[in-house]
Design a protein around this motif. Structure first.
Motif, PDB file in Angstrom:
ATOM      1  N   PHE A  46       7.271  -7.627  12.479  1.00  0.00           N
ATOM      2  CA  PHE A  46       8.035  -7.368  12.097  1.00  0.00           C
ATOM      3  C   PHE A  46       7.740  -6.003  10.218  1.00  0.00           C
ATOM      4  O   PHE A  46       8.177  -4.868  10.613  1.00  0.00           O
ATOM      5  CB  PHE A  46       9.172  -7.875  11.352  1.00  0.00           C
ATOM      6  CG  PHE A  46      10.094  -8.246  12.112  1.00  0.00           C
ATOM      7  CD1 PHE A  46      10.543  -7.661  13.364  1.00  0.00           C
ATOM      8  CD2 PHE A  46      10.542  -9.657  12.189  1.00  0.00           C
ATOM      9  CE1 PHE A  46      11.052  -8.795  14.322  1.00  0.00           C
ATOM     10  CE2 PHE A  46      11.688 -10.176  13.278  1.00  0.00           C
ATOM     11  CZ  PHE A  46      11.921  -9.637  14.303  1.00  0.00           C
ATOM     12  N   SER A  47       6.720  -6.789  10.275  1.00  0.00           N
ATOM     13  CA  SER A  47       5.622  -6.213   9.194  1.00  0.00           C
ATOM     14  C   SER A  47       4.943  -5.205   9.542  1.00  0.00           C
ATOM     15  O   SER A  47       4.586  -4.130   8.465  1.00  0.00           O
ATOM     16  CB  SER A  47       4.984  -7.757   7.769  1.00  0.00           C
ATOM     17  OG  SER A  47       4.151  -6.527   7.332  1.00  0.00           O
ATOM     18  N   ALA A  48       4.498  -5.326  10.592  1.00  0.00           N
ATOM     19  CA  ALA A  48       3.630  -4.822  11.164  1.00  0.00           C
ATOM     20  C   ALA A  48       4.204  -3.353  11.532  1.00  0.00           C
ATOM     21  O   ALA A  48       3.911  -2.188  11.151  1.00  0.00           O
ATOM     22  CB  ALA A  48       2.814  -4.575  12.087  1.00  0.00           C
ATOM     23  N   ARG A  83       1.097  -0.852  -0.101  1.00  0.00           N
ATOM     24  CA  ARG A  83       0.200   0.299  -0.014  1.00  0.00           C
ATOM     25  C   ARG A  83       0.730   1.252   0.418  1.00  0.00           C
ATOM     26  O   ARG A  83       0.930   2.531  -0.540  1.00  0.00           O
ATOM     27  CB  ARG A  83      -0.908  -0.378   0.733  1.00  0.00           C
ATOM     28  CG  ARG A  83      -1.555   1.204   1.441  1.00  0.00           C
ATOM     29  CD  ARG A  83      -2.366   1.708   0.336  1.00  0.00           C
ATOM     30  NE  ARG A  83      -2.745   3.027   0.592  1.00  0.00           N
ATOM     31  CZ  ARG A  83      -2.394   4.330   0.456  1.00  0.00           C
ATOM     32  NH1 ARG A  83      -1.434   3.936  -0.359  1.00  0.00           N
ATOM     33  NH2 ARG A  83      -3.196   5.205   0.267  1.00  0.00           N
ATOM     34  N   LEU A  84       2.183   1.201   0.583  1.00  0.00           N
ATOM     35  CA  LEU A  84       3.118   2.193   0.620  1.00  0.00           C
ATOM     36  C   LEU A  84       3.885   1.867  -0.695  1.00  0.00           C
ATOM     37  O   LEU A  84       4.870   3.266  -0.289  1.00  0.00           O
ATOM     38  CB  LEU A  84       3.632   2.240   2.215  1.00  0.00           C
ATOM     39  CG  LEU A  84       2.569   2.744   3.279  1.00  0.00           C
ATOM     40  CD1 LEU A  84       2.961   2.187   4.698  1.00  0.00           C
ATOM     41  CD2 LEU A  84       2.003   3.941   3.734  1.00  0.00           C
ATOM     42  N   HIS A  85       3.779   1.517  -1.501  1.00  0.00           N
ATOM     43  CA  HIS A  85       4.947   1.341  -2.599  1.00  0.00           C
ATOM     44  C   HIS A  85       6.123   1.182  -2.442  1.00  0.00           C
ATOM     45  O   HIS A  85       6.940   1.370  -2.730  1.00  0.00           O
ATOM     46  CB  HIS A  85       4.388   2.796  -3.366  1.00  0.00           C
ATOM     47  CG  HIS A  85       3.291   2.980  -3.620  1.00  0.00           C
ATOM     48  ND1 HIS A  85       2.519   3.424  -5.131  1.00  0.00           N
ATOM     49  CD2 HIS A  85       1.987   2.466  -3.574  1.00  0.00           C
ATOM     50  CE1 HIS A  85       1.988   3.877  -5.663  1.00  0.00           C
ATOM     51  NE2 HIS A  85       1.123   2.828  -4.532  1.00  0.00           N
ATOM     52  N   ALA A 109       6.772   2.208  10.848  1.00  0.00           N
ATOM     53  CA  ALA A 109       7.510   3.289  10.878  1.00  0.00           C
ATOM     54  C   ALA A 109       7.837   3.999   9.290  1.00  0.00           C
ATOM     55  O   ALA A 109       7.756   5.249   8.973  1.00  0.00           O
ATOM     56  CB  ALA A 109       9.056   2.834  11.653  1.00  0.00           C
ATOM     57  N   SER A 110       6.970   3.293   8.260  1.00  0.00           N
ATOM     58  CA  SER A 110       7.471   3.741   7.570  1.00  0.00           C
ATOM     59  C   SER A 110       6.277   5.579   7.083  1.00  0.00           C
ATOM     60  O   SER A 110       6.110   6.632   6.542  1.00  0.00           O
ATOM     61  CB  SER A 110       7.213   2.948   6.135  1.00  0.00           C
ATOM     62  OG  SER A 110       7.956   2.495   6.185  1.00  0.00           O
ATOM     63  N   GLN A 114       4.175  10.832   7.171  1.00  0.00           N
ATOM     64  CA  GLN A 114       3.775  11.816   7.586  1.00  0.00           C
ATOM     65  C   GLN A 114       4.521  12.808   8.560  1.00  0.00           C
ATOM     66  O   GLN A 114       4.305  13.658   7.697  1.00  0.00           O
ATOM     67  CB  GLN A 114       2.799  11.338   9.227  1.00  0.00           C
ATOM     68  CG  GLN A 114       1.392   9.898   8.468  1.00  0.00           C
ATOM     69  CD  GLN A 114       0.794  10.099  10.097  1.00  0.00           C
ATOM     70  OE1 GLN A 114       1.126   9.830  11.269  1.00  0.00           O
ATOM     71  NE2 GLN A 114      -0.310   9.101   9.524  1.00  0.00           N
ATOM     72  N   ALA A 115       5.697  12.738   8.502  1.00  0.00           N
ATOM     73  CA  ALA A 115       6.837  13.623   9.269  1.00  0.00           C
ATOM     74  C   ALA A 115       7.057  14.923   8.018  1.00  0.00           C
ATOM     75  O   ALA A 115       7.686  15.565   8.882  1.00  0.00           O
ATOM     76  CB  ALA A 115       7.439  12.610   9.831  1.00  0.00           C
TER      77      ALA A 115
END
Length: 280
Positions: free
Chosen positions: A252-254, A81-83, A259-260, A265-266
């Motif tokens: 780990f994936s979650a 989803r985040l590419h 973090a991504s 967002q930051a």
């Protein structure tokens, strides 16, 4: 493996498609076997673009903020989803671990079936009854340690007279029952006030005649029995390890997806850049 290869292929095309022309399909050789390249030439770039679009569409409809949850449910889904191209690694690891888990469970069941068959057809064949299997693990573990079960009772009928040979499993159970109730060294335990309690304990722990066994004259089969138990236990341990690795892959994936999301967002304006890029 064919499914995993297709996911890898689609990931490569998803990143290369903006600059891809009809004559440039053959350049997708990096990390792709010659067979896959032939599939690209046969299928056609346009068909693969359509496939990628159909897969990418539903993924891009997942809310941006829920990417970590998506990855917790299906490792790599949030990254897709985040590419993030590393979604392929998470999904490939998930598929591999589930295949290994299934293989380990199958090995465990096959070896469990083998040692039960050896016990039923070899060690128990001289005892009366239909020799039914049991799910009680302690029973098969005792067969591994003791050469014989011994008799449940020394009397053909009437009250139970326990096995006294301590070289057998039942003999050990009777000795431990007498020791627990303080009549181990009693020369006439039958008339002791604790005899009934010791006998009741013996009858609850000793092996009945229908489940009796003897490995006499079948030491080779007993060795095969022990090996089958060892292989079954090892396979069950591998399956447990696979499950733990699967849980870790989800976690780990979650965390990676979370973090991504926070990094995007930051970055402020980069939030808009994370939206899907039209393929047409």
């Amino acid at each position: 493996m064919r499914l995993v290869s297709r996911y890898v292929l689609l990931a490569l095309i998803g990143t290369a498609i903006p600059a891809l022309g009809a004559q440039e399909a053959t350049v997708l050789r990096v990390g792709v076997s010659q067979r896959v390249v032939r599939d690209i030439a046969t299928t056609g770039v346009s068909d693969l673009v359509d496939t990628t679009s159909r897969i990418r569409g539903p993924i891009d409809r997942i809310p941006f903020w829920s990417a970590p949850l998506a990855s917790a449910i299906v490792p790599g889904l949030g990254q897709a989803r985040l590419h993030k191209e590393r979604f392929v690694a998470y999904m490939a690891a998930e598929a591999f671990l589930w295949l290994e888990y299934a293989k380990s469970k199958n090995d465990a069941r096959e070896n469990a079936s083998n040692f039960r068959a050896i016990a039923r057809d070899i060690a128990r064949r001289t005892f009366p009854g239909t020799h039914p299997d049991t799910s009680e693990w302690k029973y098969y573990e005792s067969m591994e340690k003791y050469l014989e079960s011994g008799n449940f009772t020394e009397a053909p009928s009437g009250p139970t007279i326990p096995e006294t040979d301590v070289a057998t499993y039942n003999g050990v159970q009777w000795r431990e029952a007498r020791a627990l109730f303080g009549i181990l060294d009693d020369p006439d335990p039958v008339h002791n006030s604790h005899y009934a309690q010791a006998l009741a304990l013996y009858e609850s722990t000793a092996v009945p005649q229908a489940y009796g066994w003897s490995w006499r004259g079948a030491q080779l089969e007993q060795d095969l029995y022990r090996r089958s138990i060892a292989r079954s236990n090892s396979a069950y341990r591998r399956a447990t390890g696979n499950l733990l690795a699967i849980i870790a892959n989800h976690a780990f994936s979650a965390v990676d997806a979370f973090a991504s999301v926070r990094l995007i967002q930051a970055a402020g304006g980069e939030m808009r850049m994370s939206a899907s890029v039209p393929l047409r």
